[in-house]
Design a protein around this motif. Sequence first.
Motif, mmCIF file in Angstrom:
data_model
loop_
_atom_site.group_PDB
_atom_site.id
_atom_site.type_symbol
_atom_site.label_atom_id
_atom_site.label_comp_id
_atom_site.label_asym_id
_atom_site.label_seq_id
_atom_site.Cartn_x
_atom_site.Cartn_y
_atom_site.Cartn_z
ATOM 1 N N UNK A 130 -7.835 8.724 -11.989
ATOM 2 C CA UNK A 130 -7.959 8.498 -10.551
ATOM 3 C C UNK A 130 -7.285 7.198 -10.144
ATOM 4 N N UNK A 131 -7.538 6.119 -10.899
ATOM 5 C CA UNK A 131 -6.873 4.855 -10.604
ATOM 6 C C UNK A 131 -5.363 4.972 -10.755
ATOM 7 N N UNK A 132 -4.923 5.739 -11.754
ATOM 8 C CA UNK A 132 -3.485 5.930 -11.951
ATOM 9 C C UNK A 132 -2.867 6.655 -10.770
ATOM 10 N N UNK A 133 -3.562 7.665 -10.257
ATOM 11 C CA UNK A 133 -3.037 8.409 -9.114
ATOM 12 C C UNK A 133 -2.948 7.522 -7.875
ATOM 13 N N UNK A 134 -3.979 6.695 -7.658
ATOM 14 C CA UNK A 134 -3.967 5.793 -6.499
ATOM 15 C C UNK A 134 -2.843 4.771 -6.622
ATOM 16 N N UNK A 135 -2.672 4.179 -7.816
ATOM 17 C CA UNK A 135 -1.622 3.192 -8.001
ATOM 18 C C UNK A 135 -0.241 3.817 -7.863
ATOM 19 N N UNK A 136 -0.071 5.023 -8.410
ATOM 20 C CA UNK A 136 1.214 5.711 -8.271
ATOM 21 C C UNK A 136 1.536 5.952 -6.794
ATOM 22 N N UNK A 137 0.525 6.359 -6.020
ATOM 23 C CA UNK A 137 0.752 6.616 -4.601
ATOM 24 C C UNK A 137 1.191 5.350 -3.873
ATOM 25 N N UNK A 138 0.556 4.218 -4.209
ATOM 26 C CA UNK A 138 0.927 2.955 -3.560
ATOM 27 C C UNK A 138 2.343 2.555 -3.939
ATOM 28 N N UNK A 139 2.673 2.625 -5.224
ATOM 29 C CA UNK A 139 4.008 2.221 -5.675
ATOM 30 C C UNK A 139 5.090 3.139 -5.106
ATOM 31 N N UNK A 140 4.820 4.441 -5.059
ATOM 32 C CA UNK A 140 5.809 5.369 -4.494
ATOM 33 C C UNK A 140 5.935 5.188 -2.990
ATOM 34 N N UNK A 141 4.839 4.787 -2.336
ATOM 35 C CA UNK A 141 4.918 4.468 -0.912
ATOM 36 C C UNK A 141 5.843 3.273 -0.681
ATOM 37 N N UNK A 142 5.854 2.344 -1.648
ATOM 38 C CA UNK A 142 6.761 1.196 -1.561
ATOM 39 C C UNK A 142 8.176 1.549 -2.005
ATOM 40 N N UNK A 143 8.377 2.781 -2.461
ATOM 41 C CA UNK A 143 9.720 3.234 -2.790
ATOM 42 C C UNK A 143 10.105 3.090 -4.249
ATOM 43 N N UNK A 144 9.144 2.803 -5.120
ATOM 44 C CA UNK A 144 9.447 2.581 -6.526
ATOM 45 C C UNK A 144 9.239 3.862 -7.333
ATOM 46 N N UNK A 145 9.885 3.915 -8.496
ATOM 47 C CA UNK A 145 9.740 5.023 -9.429
ATOM 48 C C UNK A 145 8.744 4.618 -10.506
ATOM 49 N N UNK A 146 7.809 5.514 -10.848
ATOM 50 C CA UNK A 146 6.704 5.173 -11.738
ATOM 51 C C UNK A 146 6.725 6.055 -12.979
ATOM 52 N N UNK A 147 6.570 5.411 -14.146
ATOM 53 C CA UNK A 147 6.370 6.114 -15.409
ATOM 54 C C UNK A 147 4.975 5.735 -15.907
#
Length: 597
Positions: free
Chosen positions: A478-495
């Motif tokens: 759940x924390x990973x999904x929330x953090x991914x959403x924030x980072x992708x909202x900022x335009x970054x690519x997440x692994x």
Amino acid sequence: MSSNDSARFAPRGGASLAHQALDAQAALLPYALVAFVVSMPVFVWAGSYADNAAWMTASFALFALACGATYVAVSWLRTPAADDLRARSRVHIVTGLVWAGCVAQIAAFADGAGPMRETLLLMATAAAVICIFFTAPWLPSLLVVGAAAAAGPLVALFSSPHSQNAATLAWGGVALAFALALMLNRVLRRQFAMAAEREVLIAERAGKVEEASRLARSKSDLVATLSHEIRNGLTGVSHVLAAAAGRNGRAAPSREQLSAALDAVSDLIAVLNTTLDSETAEAGRLAVDIRPLDTPGLVRDLMLLNRPLAGAKGLELSVYVAPELAEGPGAALGDPARVRQILANLIGNAIKFTVRGRVEARLSLTPEGRVLIEIADTGPGLSNTELAQAFEAFHRVERTSAGVPGAGLGLSLSRQLARLMNGELTATSAPGVGSCFGLVLAFDPHAAAPLDLAPENPADSSGEGRKLRILMAEDDSLNAAMMRAVLEQLGHQVVHAQDGRRAVDLARVCEFDLALIDGRMPGLDGPEATAAIRALDGPASDLPIIAVIGGDAGEALECTQAGADAVLRKPVSVTAVARAVADATAASRRAVIRKIA
């Protein structure tokens, strides 16, 4: 009582034992006087048969002198000057020696009394025994006054061969009196020690009760504040979510409603973060990292971030930097994150409570050679009483805070943080004029301010600049999904890596621009994973790393010591993540420059 307990009570107990012994001896002074008065008729009767009865007048004179000295001593003991232990000790010794002098005079009178010689010398010995008994509570007085009082009669008795039997009897009586007095002194000392220990325990208990009461009040205020703020924030969010779900036939929420819900969530997260920091600081577990700061750049950055909110209210923002700070050498000293937190709170309060006018930041050097950062506004202002209340934890000034969210902890926490950095938070205010809050920090004229390698464009700090390839290590889905959403909202690519070991393996074989590593993970936790990445060969060892923690100061210290460039505390927000990304990138660049140099 154990040796540790004895050591604990020794510093205070030593003085307390002496005071108690002197108090006991002072309490016996009237009874000693009564004993001598009762014995006086017997002495007068026996002395009247002496060959030198006229010399008995000298005994009366000395007795009157001793009574006067005793009266003066007792009166002095009632004054504040008697709290001085040394002075009080001298008074007791001198008063006792006056009575010992009376006994010596009686012995001298008895030595020439003819047939009544032995009788009067034995009476003088009895007077010495009285002195020994009444000086028993305090050992120095017993040894000095008791010995002085017994010396006269014993010397007189042993000086004549005709009174050897009486001398032996007197010597035995004096020795027995001393033995009993020493036993009494030991018993009293034990009682005094127990009383002193009891005083310390009572004081400690009172302190603990007060501390428990203070903590209970703090917890009560904490629960009341959080329940109010959480209830208000979540109520607004629940209404918007209900509208979004189409419940009760409501239309979909408008953009304004969504914006209001987002603001409520942001305010709620800010309240929770401030509360956690305040509780951590109150428990003494908040750590700071003191280093040179670019205070002008930091203030300009914060004013720039607050410009949209100020513009919406029609407020003018300005920054003034004194020439000696703008052009001269040296830098302020403090923890960058905590200084930013304090100034963000002061600037945010100034904009929040100011309806019209301006907010100005002023940086200068004080005459004492310290940096002063002042945030002045043209808001409602506070009276002296209200200003003092504003710094109290969980206390809000009703006149100015109505309808404004917050926990009432910002200024209290800011003052604690300033003191942790050997600084100070000052405040002046006047109702109807405005307020000026100042942060005072140490200044090192030989230190160099860090290079400002953060993005010059504020859009870069909000995630609208360069797109990054980010490695995220988080075991909670759940924390990973929330953090991914924030980072992708900022335009970054997440692994995403499920644990620390997988994150280290990915950092070894792949190229990343940044890593976000959770502080607590099974197997290889955050600090261990950070240290492992720093130990890699090649460019991967210089990877900017953000430690994502749950708010514990010890956890933050572990992560930074392991090599993390920035710390991000849960729960996260878009703004906090963007700022952490910018800070970690800038810190990593500075580290690379230092390594090359």
